[in-house]
Design a protein around this motif. Structure first.
Motif, PDB file in Angstrom:
ATOM      1  N   GLY A   7      45.272  45.447  33.684  1.00 44.81           N
ATOM      2  CA  GLY A   7      45.833  44.841  34.887  1.00 44.81           C
ATOM      3  C   GLY A   7      45.548  43.361  34.975  1.00 44.81           C
ATOM      4  O   GLY A   7      45.709  42.754  36.043  1.00 44.81           O
ATOM      5  N   ASN A   8      45.098  42.778  33.850  1.00 40.20           N
ATOM      6  CA  ASN A   8      44.730  41.358  33.812  1.00 40.20           C
ATOM      7  C   ASN A   8      43.703  41.005  34.885  1.00 40.20           C
ATOM      8  O   ASN A   8      43.809  39.995  35.570  1.00 40.20           O
ATOM      9  CB  ASN A   8      45.980  40.471  33.969  1.00 40.20           C
ATOM     10  CG  ASN A   8      46.942  40.648  32.815  1.00 40.20           C
ATOM     11  OD1 ASN A   8      46.539  40.620  31.656  1.00 40.20           O
ATOM     12  ND2 ASN A   8      48.209  40.859  33.130  1.00 40.20           N
ATOM     13  N   LYS A   9      42.719  41.891  35.013  1.00 41.67           N
ATOM     14  CA  LYS A   9      41.661  41.683  35.999  1.00 41.67           C
ATOM     15  C   LYS A   9      40.294  41.832  35.351  1.00 41.67           C
ATOM     16  O   LYS A   9      40.191  42.106  34.148  1.00 41.67           O
ATOM     17  CB  LYS A   9      41.803  42.693  37.150  1.00 41.67           C
ATOM     18  CG  LYS A   9      43.081  42.538  37.956  1.00 41.67           C
ATOM     19  CD  LYS A   9      43.124  43.541  39.095  1.00 41.67           C
ATOM     20  CE  LYS A   9      44.386  43.368  39.933  1.00 41.67           C
ATOM     21  NZ  LYS A   9      44.440  44.322  41.056  1.00 41.67           N
ATOM     22  N   ARG A  10      39.252  41.686  36.185  1.00 43.34           N
ATOM     23  CA  ARG A  10      37.891  41.926  35.740  1.00 43.34           C
ATOM     24  C   ARG A  10      37.242  42.915  36.705  1.00 43.34           C
ATOM     25  O   ARG A  10      37.550  42.896  37.904  1.00 43.34           O
ATOM     26  CB  ARG A  10      37.077  40.621  35.750  1.00 43.34           C
ATOM     27  CG  ARG A  10      37.596  39.591  34.753  1.00 43.34           C
ATOM     28  CD  ARG A  10      36.876  38.265  34.913  1.00 43.34           C
ATOM     29  NE  ARG A  10      35.462  38.377  34.607  1.00 43.34           N
ATOM     30  CZ  ARG A  10      34.595  37.379  34.730  1.00 43.34           C
ATOM     31  NH1 ARG A  10      35.009  36.209  35.186  1.00 43.34           N
ATOM     32  NH2 ARG A  10      33.333  37.545  34.421  1.00 43.34           N
ATOM     33  N   PRO A  11      36.353  43.792  36.202  1.00 39.70           N
ATOM     34  CA  PRO A  11      35.676  44.727  37.120  1.00 39.70           C
ATOM     35  C   PRO A  11      34.943  43.972  38.223  1.00 39.70           C
ATOM     36  O   PRO A  11      34.319  42.940  37.963  1.00 39.70           O
ATOM     37  CB  PRO A  11      34.694  45.470  36.205  1.00 39.70           C
ATOM     38  CG  PRO A  11      35.286  45.351  34.831  1.00 39.70           C
ATOM     39  CD  PRO A  11      35.952  44.005  34.800  1.00 39.70           C
ATOM     40  N   ALA A  12      35.034  44.475  39.443  1.00 39.67           N
ATOM     41  CA  ALA A  12      34.408  43.817  40.585  1.00 39.67           C
ATOM     42  C   ALA A  12      32.999  44.332  40.836  1.00 39.67           C
ATOM     43  O   ALA A  12      32.460  44.169  41.927  1.00 39.67           O
ATOM     44  CB  ALA A  12      35.269  44.040  41.824  1.00 39.67           C
ATOM     45  N   SER A  13      32.401  44.954  39.835  1.00 39.70           N
ATOM     46  CA  SER A  13      31.077  45.542  39.991  1.00 39.70           C
ATOM     47  C   SER A  13      30.304  45.401  38.692  1.00 39.70           C
ATOM     48  O   SER A  13      30.889  45.172  37.635  1.00 39.70           O
ATOM     49  CB  SER A  13      31.227  47.022  40.368  1.00 39.70           C
ATOM     50  OG  SER A  13      29.986  47.654  40.402  1.00 39.70           O
ATOM     51  N   LEU A  53      39.656  53.523  41.587  1.00 41.60           N
ATOM     52  CA  LEU A  53      39.804  52.671  40.408  1.00 41.60           C
ATOM     53  C   LEU A  53      40.457  51.324  40.695  1.00 41.60           C
ATOM     54  O   LEU A  53      39.919  50.282  40.291  1.00 41.60           O
ATOM     55  CB  LEU A  53      40.586  53.419  39.313  1.00 41.60           C
ATOM     56  CG  LEU A  53      39.754  54.253  38.326  1.00 41.60           C
ATOM     57  CD1 LEU A  53      40.675  55.040  37.402  1.00 41.60           C
ATOM     58  CD2 LEU A  53      38.805  53.383  37.510  1.00 41.60           C
ATOM     59  N   PRO A  54      41.591  51.284  41.389  1.00 40.20           N
ATOM     60  CA  PRO A  54      42.226  49.966  41.636  1.00 40.20           C
ATOM     61  C   PRO A  54      41.383  49.030  42.506  1.00 40.20           C
ATOM     62  O   PRO A  54      41.539  47.815  42.453  1.00 40.20           O
ATOM     63  CB  PRO A  54      43.533  50.321  42.357  1.00 40.20           C
ATOM     64  CG  PRO A  54      43.771  51.771  42.057  1.00 40.20           C
ATOM     65  CD  PRO A  54      42.418  52.385  41.931  1.00 40.20           C
ATOM     66  N   THR A  55      40.461  49.598  43.300  1.00 43.05           N
ATOM     67  CA  THR A  55      39.660  48.758  44.198  1.00 43.05           C
ATOM     68  C   THR A  55      38.454  48.126  43.498  1.00 43.05           C
ATOM     69  O   THR A  55      37.916  47.138  43.982  1.00 43.05           O
ATOM     70  CB  THR A  55      39.158  49.566  45.407  1.00 43.05           C
ATOM     71  OG1 THR A  55      38.148  50.492  44.988  1.00 43.05           O
ATOM     72  CG2 THR A  55      40.283  50.300  46.085  1.00 43.05           C
ATOM     73  N   ILE A  56      38.045  48.718  42.377  1.00 48.90           N
ATOM     74  CA  ILE A  56      36.859  48.205  41.679  1.00 48.90           C
ATOM     75  C   ILE A  56      37.178  47.573  40.339  1.00 48.90           C
ATOM     76  O   ILE A  56      36.322  46.949  39.732  1.00 48.90           O
ATOM     77  CB  ILE A  56      35.806  49.315  41.496  1.00 48.90           C
ATOM     78  CG1 ILE A  56      36.396  50.529  40.799  1.00 48.90           C
ATOM     79  CG2 ILE A  56      35.214  49.713  42.831  1.00 48.90           C
ATOM     80  CD1 ILE A  56      35.434  51.698  40.635  1.00 48.90           C
ATOM     81  N   THR A  62      36.375  48.461  31.959  1.00 50.47           N
ATOM     82  CA  THR A  62      36.815  47.171  31.412  1.00 50.47           C
ATOM     83  C   THR A  62      38.212  47.277  30.811  1.00 50.47           C
ATOM     84  O   THR A  62      39.007  46.337  30.926  1.00 50.47           O
ATOM     85  CB  THR A  62      35.818  46.640  30.369  1.00 50.47           C
ATOM     86  OG1 THR A  62      35.548  47.649  29.378  1.00 50.47           O
ATOM     87  CG2 THR A  62      34.501  46.229  31.021  1.00 50.47           C
ATOM     88  N   ARG A  63      38.527  48.402  30.197  1.00 54.28           N
ATOM     89  CA  ARG A  63      39.882  48.579  29.654  1.00 54.28           C
ATOM     90  C   ARG A  63      40.899  48.691  30.783  1.00 54.28           C
ATOM     91  O   ARG A  63      41.986  48.107  30.716  1.00 54.28           O
ATOM     92  CB  ARG A  63      39.925  49.822  28.762  1.00 54.28           C
ATOM     93  CG  ARG A  63      41.299  50.115  28.154  1.00 54.28           C
ATOM     94  CD  ARG A  63      41.806  48.957  27.319  1.00 54.28           C
ATOM     95  NE  ARG A  63      43.107  49.264  26.728  1.00 54.28           N
ATOM     96  CZ  ARG A  63      43.986  48.346  26.371  1.00 54.28           C
ATOM     97  NH1 ARG A  63      43.714  47.053  26.543  1.00 54.28           N
ATOM     98  NH2 ARG A  63      45.141  48.686  25.839  1.00 54.28           N
ATOM     99  N   TYR A  64      40.542  49.407  31.836  1.00 55.31           N
ATOM    100  CA  TYR A  64      41.432  49.541  32.993  1.00 55.31           C
ATOM    101  C   TYR A  64      41.688  48.168  33.613  1.00 55.31           C
ATOM    102  O   TYR A  64      42.832  47.815  33.945  1.00 55.31           O
ATOM    103  CB  TYR A  64      40.798  50.488  34.017  1.00 55.31           C
ATOM    104  CG  TYR A  64      41.658  50.751  35.222  1.00 55.31           C
ATOM    105  CD1 TYR A  64      42.629  51.748  35.208  1.00 55.31           C
ATOM    106  CD2 TYR A  64      41.497  50.002  36.389  1.00 55.31           C
ATOM    107  CE1 TYR A  64      43.426  51.991  36.323  1.00 55.31           C
ATOM    108  CE2 TYR A  64      42.284  50.243  37.504  1.00 55.31           C
ATOM    109  CZ  TYR A  64      43.247  51.228  37.468  1.00 55.31           C
ATOM    110  OH  TYR A  64      44.040  51.466  38.566  1.00 55.31           O
TER     111      TYR A  64
END
Length: 201
Positions: free
Chosen positions: A152-158, A197-200, A146-148
């Motif tokens: 990147g102004n994103k949300r985990p995709a999993s 990491l960048p994909t998820i 979640t911090r990662y």
């Protein structure tokens, strides 16, 4: 007054259990669950067999205490990196450095954890502790993810559970290769995590 005295006794008793668990970890990590007895643990520590018997009802009780104690420290391993990282790259490199260090330096303790988790399939006495530890490790991975994502102004995709299963599977596979003296085990794990990491998140 009696309540306070009882609480102090409990605190001292539990502190002694942790001290004994620390002493037992080396032997357990070396030999594993099936090949270790309380007598063997005592022979490889500064404590007598009787002392272990006084503080633990049996080997199962001792091993659960050992793994709970060790994993309680493990789950906070990455918290400083998560708190201080100011970019995704910084978080990635901090996470990977600690991941490599724990695989390199604490392989026997991780091996004991996987041994215990497998034994929980057959031994009901282990299941509650194993499930609780698994949830705490899942939360640890989720804090990193979640911090990662946030950086990147994103949300985990999993989901937390799926993400933990992914990282745990990669780690366990790398651990086995590392124990088999595969020099590429750790670099391959780090490359895989860096790529994933960048994909998820």
């Amino acid at each position: 007054m009696a309540v306070a005295a009882e609480a102090l006794r409990d605190e001292k008793f539990n502190a002694r259990r942790v001290e004994l668990a620390e002493a037992a970890l080396e032997t357990l990590g070396e030999l594993g669950f099936a090949r270790t007895s309380l007598r063997e643990i005592a022979q490889n520590s500064a404590f007598t067999h009787g002392v272990f018997h006084y503080y633990f009802s049996d080997k199962l009780d001792l091993i659960c205490c050992c793994v709970r104690h060790y994993k309680a420290k493990c789950v906070t391993r990455y918290d400083e990196v998560v708190t201080t990282a100011r970019s995704r790259d910084e978080l990635t490199e901090g996470f990977l450095a600690k991941l490599a260090a724990t695989l390199e330096n604490e392989a026997r303790m991780h091996r004991l954890w996987y041994d215990l988790r497998s034994q929980a399939m057959f031994e009901p006495a282990f299941r509650k502790d194993v499930l609780e530890i698994d949830k705490s490790l899942e939360a640890m991975i989720w804090r990193i993810a979640t911090r990662y994502a946030e950086l990147g102004n994103k949300r985990p995709a999993s989901s937390p559970a799926a993400l933990y299963a992914l990282f745990d599977g990669l780690f366990q596979s790398a651990l086995l290769r590392h124990l088999a003296n595969d020099e590429k085990a750790i670099p391959d794990l780090l490359d895989e995590v860096r790529r994933l990491l960048p994909t998820i998140c």
